[in-house]
Scaffold this motif. Structure first.
Motif, PDB file in Angstrom:
ATOM      1  N   HIS A  20       4.438  -1.090 -11.750  1.00  0.00           N
ATOM      2  CA  HIS A  20       5.816  -0.669 -11.458  1.00  0.00           C
ATOM      3  C   HIS A  20       5.756   0.587 -10.604  1.00  0.00           C
ATOM      4  O   HIS A  20       5.354   1.647 -11.087  1.00  0.00           O
ATOM      5  N   CYS A  21       6.139   0.461  -9.343  1.00  0.00           N
ATOM      6  CA  CYS A  21       6.129   1.636  -8.470  1.00  0.00           C
ATOM      7  C   CYS A  21       7.463   2.355  -8.610  1.00  0.00           C
ATOM      8  O   CYS A  21       8.519   1.731  -8.734  1.00  0.00           O
ATOM      9  N   VAL A  22       7.408   3.675  -8.540  1.00  0.00           N
ATOM     10  CA  VAL A  22       8.636   4.473  -8.648  1.00  0.00           C
ATOM     11  C   VAL A  22       9.612   4.123  -7.520  1.00  0.00           C
ATOM     12  O   VAL A  22      10.818   4.294  -7.667  1.00  0.00           O
ATOM     13  N   THR A  23       9.111   3.604  -6.393  1.00  0.00           N
ATOM     14  CA  THR A  23      10.013   3.174  -5.313  1.00  0.00           C
ATOM     15  C   THR A  23      10.524   1.749  -5.534  1.00  0.00           C
ATOM     16  O   THR A  23      10.825   1.024  -4.582  1.00  0.00           O
TER      17      THR A  23
ATOM     18  N   PHE B 104       3.274   3.658 -11.287  1.00  0.00           N
ATOM     19  CA  PHE B 104       1.933   3.497 -10.722  1.00  0.00           C
ATOM     20  C   PHE B 104       1.363   4.783 -10.109  1.00  0.00           C
ATOM     21  O   PHE B 104       0.201   4.836  -9.762  1.00  0.00           O
ATOM     22  N   TYR B 105       2.193   5.832  -9.959  1.00  0.00           N
ATOM     23  CA  TYR B 105       1.609   7.076  -9.429  1.00  0.00           C
ATOM     24  C   TYR B 105       0.686   7.749 -10.436  1.00  0.00           C
ATOM     25  O   TYR B 105      -0.005   8.707 -10.091  1.00  0.00           O
ATOM     26  N   LYS B 106       0.663   7.259 -11.689  1.00  0.00           N
ATOM     27  CA  LYS B 106      -0.302   7.786 -12.656  1.00  0.00           C
ATOM     28  C   LYS B 106      -1.663   7.103 -12.512  1.00  0.00           C
ATOM     29  O   LYS B 106      -2.578   7.391 -13.283  1.00  0.00           O
TER      30      LYS B 106
ATOM     31  N   LEU C 115       0.865  -1.186   0.000  1.00  0.00           N
ATOM     32  CA  LEU C 115       0.000   0.000   0.000  1.00  0.00           C
ATOM     33  C   LEU C 115       0.897   1.230   0.000  1.00  0.00           C
ATOM     34  O   LEU C 115       1.785   1.348   0.843  1.00  0.00           O
ATOM     35  N   ILE C 116       0.660   2.135  -0.931  1.00  0.00           N
ATOM     36  CA  ILE C 116       1.521   3.306  -1.077  1.00  0.00           C
ATOM     37  C   ILE C 116       0.654   4.561  -1.068  1.00  0.00           C
ATOM     38  O   ILE C 116      -0.402   4.600  -1.685  1.00  0.00           O
ATOM     39  N   GLY C 117       1.125   5.594  -0.381  1.00  0.00           N
ATOM     40  CA  GLY C 117       0.416   6.873  -0.382  1.00  0.00           C
ATOM     41  C   GLY C 117      -0.787   6.826   0.538  1.00  0.00           C
ATOM     42  O   GLY C 117      -0.770   6.156   1.566  1.00  0.00           O
TER      43      GLY C 117
HETATM   44 MO   LIG Z   1       4.386   5.134  -6.029  1.00  0.00          MO
END
Ligand SMILES: [Mo]
Ligand SMILES: Nc1nc2c(c(=O)[nH]1)N[C@H]1C(S)=C(S)[C@@H](COP(=O)(O)O)O[C@H]1N2
Length: 348
Positions: free
Chosen positions: A73-76, A158-160, A28-30
């Protein structure tokens, strides 16, 4: 270089710098939950010639449904392959509308206390097969992952893909999204080109002065280049150090408590007795770092690396820890399996 689509598998399976999460895991991100309100759920669309366009969930289910299999694909630096989302293609959703003159961008807006959003050029969003998804792997999308509705954009970090989608705004000019503005995440977000961050905004004179003073406390130093430096005793509590480069620096006794060091470069750094308490180290590279005496209590390690492996899977550049390193086992939980195994072997 071009972006591969879902049927083009000549590319390596993972974009550069990414590692796979354990099977069945989905970090879980954000934000963790939507702001209250919006019951029953409504998706508003602005920027067409029609006025007051809203889609209820049942109305969305009546439109043409599409399922697509995508890789996250997460930026992290963590990736999760082959997740099936079902919903309505952005293209099909706006086909029924007359998009207003001069529209070139689309912003996806969340039901969120911070009014979270992200944006893309409209044509690109359509070409990327952006999906307004209500279902994931055959189940209603879980609330923590954005249910009842999120957009997903295959082929972008995935932030998009915004959780709890409440509005789609069709715009004449771009409106930078939350993470893009707040964290400097790249607005184009192509994982195959490693478009993680925009160019640094920090000017070199300021950077040089802060490095000389060894005082980063509370500063925004995203993407600073502090590699190969003697920065022992650096004070950096609460600093924003996303994507900062400290490769091969001496950070002995430095204090990074509560700093944001996500995606920072800490390869072969001396972090002996450093304080990394409550530090965000998501996606950070600490391969070969010396962590003897360091304290990582409550640090966040989703997607972090502590070890590099050769082609045979042998650890070739592992972080150095010993009994003086404070590394509670539960914070190792979100590491990818090979990274976790490296530590567990050290503890035995
Ligand atoms: Mo992310
Ligand atoms: N509303 C909202 N959407 C969001 C975010 C957020 O903080 N709020 N974070 C983004 C980021 S950075 C990622 S990696 C994914 C994470 O989705 P997940 O929690 O389902 O893995 O959601 C994206 N969409």
């Amino acid at each position: 270089m071009s972006t591969p689509n879902q049927t083009d598998r000549q590319h390596p399976p993972l974009p550069p710098g990414q590692q796979l999460v354990a099977v069945g895991k989905w970090p879980l991100i954000g934000e963790r939950q939507p702001a209250s309100g919006n019951q029953p759920w409504q998706l508003a669309v602005s920027g067409s010639d029609e006025t007051n366009v809203h889609f209820s969930l049942p109305a969305l289910h009546k439109l043409k449904q599409t399922s697509l299999n995508m890789d996250i694909h997460c930026v992290t630096r963590w990736s999760k392959l082959s997740v099936e989302f079902t919903g309505v293609l952005l293209e099909d959703l706006i086909r029924s509308l007359t998009v207003s003159e001069g529209i070139e961008f689309v912003s996806f807006v969340a039901q969120s206390t911070r009014n979270h959003s992200t944006s893309l050029p409209l044509l690109e969003a359509i070409q990327q097969k952006t999906l307004i998804a209500h279902t994931c792997d055959g189940q209603p999308l879980a609330p923590e992952h954005g249910g009842p509705l999120r957009n997903v954009v295959p082929g972008k970090y995935f932030y998009k893909s915004v959780k709890w989608l409440k509005a789609i705004d069709l715009l004449r000019a771009d409106r930078l999204g939350f993470w893009e503005a707040e964290s400097g995440y790249h607005n184009a977000a192509d994982p195959w080109l490693e478009q993680r961050y925009m160019a640094p905004t920090l000017d070199r004179r300021t950077a040089a002065r802060l490095i000389a003073d060894r005082n980063f406390v509370g500063h925004d130093l995203r993407s600073i280049d502090a590699s190969g430096r003697d920065l022992s005793n650096l004070m950096a509590q609460g600093a924003s150090l996303r994507n900062a480069n400290f490769n091969e620096s001496n950070l002995q006794d430095a204090d990074f408590s509560r700093a944001n060091m996500s995606n920072s470069h800490l390869r072969k750094t001396n972090l002996q007795f450093a304080k990394l308490i409550g530090t965000d180290l998501e996606g950070a590279n600490l391969a070969g770092a010396d962590l003897r005496g360091a304290d990582l209590t409550d640090s966040s390690l989703i997607g972090s690396s502590f070890c590099e492996f050769d082609g045979q899977g042998r650890a070739v550049l592992g972080a150095r820890i010993d009994s003086t390193t404070t590394l509670p086992r539960q914070i190792l939980e979100p590491l990818t399996p090979d990274q976790r195994e490296y530590f567990l072997a050290q503890f035995d």
